[in-house]
Scaffold this motif. Structure first.
Motif, PDB file in Angstrom:
ATOM      1  N   UNK A 151       0.829  -1.205   0.000  1.00 60.73           N
ATOM      2  CA  UNK A 151       0.000   0.000   0.000  1.00 60.73           C
ATOM      3  C   UNK A 151       0.864   1.257   0.000  1.00 60.73           C
ATOM      4  N   UNK A 152       1.879   1.299   0.865  1.00 53.94           N
ATOM      5  CA  UNK A 152       2.751   2.469   0.941  1.00 53.94           C
ATOM      6  C   UNK A 152       3.463   2.712  -0.387  1.00 53.94           C
ATOM      7  N   UNK A 153       3.932   1.651  -1.023  1.00 50.86           N
ATOM      8  CA  UNK A 153       4.605   1.782  -2.316  1.00 50.86           C
ATOM      9  C   UNK A 153       3.622   2.260  -3.385  1.00 50.86           C
ATOM     10  N   UNK A 154       2.448   1.660  -3.423  1.00 48.48           N
ATOM     11  CA  UNK A 154       1.431   1.979  -4.427  1.00 48.48           C
ATOM     12  C   UNK A 154       0.944   3.415  -4.304  1.00 48.48           C
ATOM     13  N   UNK A 155       0.740   3.904  -3.100  1.00 44.69           N
ATOM     14  CA  UNK A 155       0.158   5.232  -2.909  1.00 44.69           C
ATOM     15  C   UNK A 155       1.179   6.360  -2.923  1.00 44.69           C
ATOM     16  N   UNK A 156       2.452   6.036  -3.019  1.00 51.36           N
ATOM     17  CA  UNK A 156       3.480   7.056  -3.225  1.00 51.36           C
ATOM     18  C   UNK A 156       3.556   7.288  -4.734  1.00 51.36           C
ATOM     19  N   UNK A 157       2.874   8.325  -5.220  1.00 50.91           N
ATOM     20  CA  UNK A 157       2.713   8.523  -6.663  1.00 50.91           C
ATOM     21  C   UNK A 157       4.041   8.736  -7.377  1.00 50.91           C
ATOM     22  N   UNK A 158       5.068   9.127  -6.668  1.00 48.35           N
ATOM     23  CA  UNK A 158       6.372   9.277  -7.308  1.00 48.35           C
ATOM     24  C   UNK A 158       6.985   7.921  -7.667  1.00 48.35           C
ATOM     25  N   UNK A 159       6.462   6.819  -7.097  1.00 49.67           N
ATOM     26  CA  UNK A 159       6.914   5.474  -7.460  1.00 49.67           C
ATOM     27  C   UNK A 159       6.301   4.980  -8.775  1.00 49.67           C
ATOM     28  N   UNK A 160       5.202   5.555  -9.203  1.00 53.09           N
ATOM     29  CA  UNK A 160       4.474   5.041 -10.366  1.00 53.09           C
ATOM     30  C   UNK A 160       5.354   4.843 -11.603  1.00 53.09           C
ATOM     31  N   UNK A 161       6.249   5.784 -11.965  1.00 55.22           N
ATOM     32  CA  UNK A 161       7.073   5.556 -13.152  1.00 55.22           C
ATOM     33  C   UNK A 161       8.042   4.384 -13.006  1.00 55.22           C
ATOM     34  N   UNK A 162       8.291   3.952 -11.791  1.00 53.88           N
ATOM     35  CA  UNK A 162       9.214   2.828 -11.575  1.00 53.88           C
ATOM     36  C   UNK A 162       8.627   1.510 -12.056  1.00 53.88           C
ATOM     37  N   UNK A 163       7.285   1.421 -12.111  1.00 53.29           N
ATOM     38  CA  UNK A 163       6.681   0.152 -12.521  1.00 53.29           C
ATOM     39  C   UNK A 163       5.704   0.292 -13.679  1.00 53.29           C
ATOM     40  N   UNK A 164       5.352   1.496 -14.079  1.00 52.33           N
ATOM     41  CA  UNK A 164       4.478   1.693 -15.233  1.00 52.33           C
ATOM     42  C   UNK A 164       5.330   2.115 -16.426  1.00 52.33           C
ATOM     43  N   UNK A 165       5.453   1.237 -17.390  1.00 56.43           N
ATOM     44  CA  UNK A 165       6.397   1.385 -18.496  1.00 56.43           C
ATOM     45  C   UNK A 165       6.219   2.674 -19.296  1.00 56.43           C
TER      46      UNK A 165
END
Length: 154
Positions: free
Chosen positions: A18-32
């Motif tokens: 949840x913490x990883x998913x809701x940190x929007x700055x992480x999104x580019x790390x897993x969304x190609x």
């Protein structure tokens, strides 16, 4: 309208996922196709929280504003994305505890606008493949052994 639904199991606790998913700055790390994701709103993610994305879609970059529509700690996270391009979407993530980790389920809808609607059958298949690959990328990031350097945001 394009409907997408995938579930994966991640060998981490619900709170870590949840913490990883809701940190929007992480999104580019897993969304190609996501080039950048930055918060517009201050503070932690909550209903009404907004973030801006730059996305590479169909040979061009588009800008999108995302608004969190639902959030419940360690259980669910949902947002709507409205873009200046041919694609809008809604994403809903559910987190359930399972033996040795978390089951993460993504339920999403995507809408194409204008002449792009003619490509819906092709785009639907591609979006389904991409979203599954993205969830698998998140799983790989989160399951890095504890002795290794942990991904930012977890």
């Amino acid at each position: 309208m394009i409907h997408i639904e995938h579930s994966i199991q991640i060998g981490r606790s619900r709170s870590e996922v949840f913490d990883f998913l809701t940190n929007v700055e992480n999104l580019p790390r897993w969304q190609a196709n996501l080039v950048q994701s930055v918060p517009i709103s201050d503070g932690p993610a909550r209903v009404g929280f907004q973030f801006e994305e730059t996305i590479h879609v169909m040979m061009r970059r588009i800008r999108a504003v995302c608004t969190v529509t639902e959030i419940k700690a360690n259980e669910r996270f949902a947002f709507e994305m409205r873009s200046n391009g041919p694609l809008d979407c809604d994403a809903h993530f559910e987190l359930q505890p399972v033996a040795n980790g978390t089951r993460l389920t993504l339920i999403g809808t995507a809408r194409l606008r204008g002449v792009w609607r003619l490509l819906q059958p092709i785009v639907a298949g591609e979006l389904r493949k991409e979203t599954l690959a993205e969830l698998m990328a998140m799983k790989a990031l989160l399951e890095v052994p504890q002795t290794a350097v942990a991904p930012a945001g977890i």
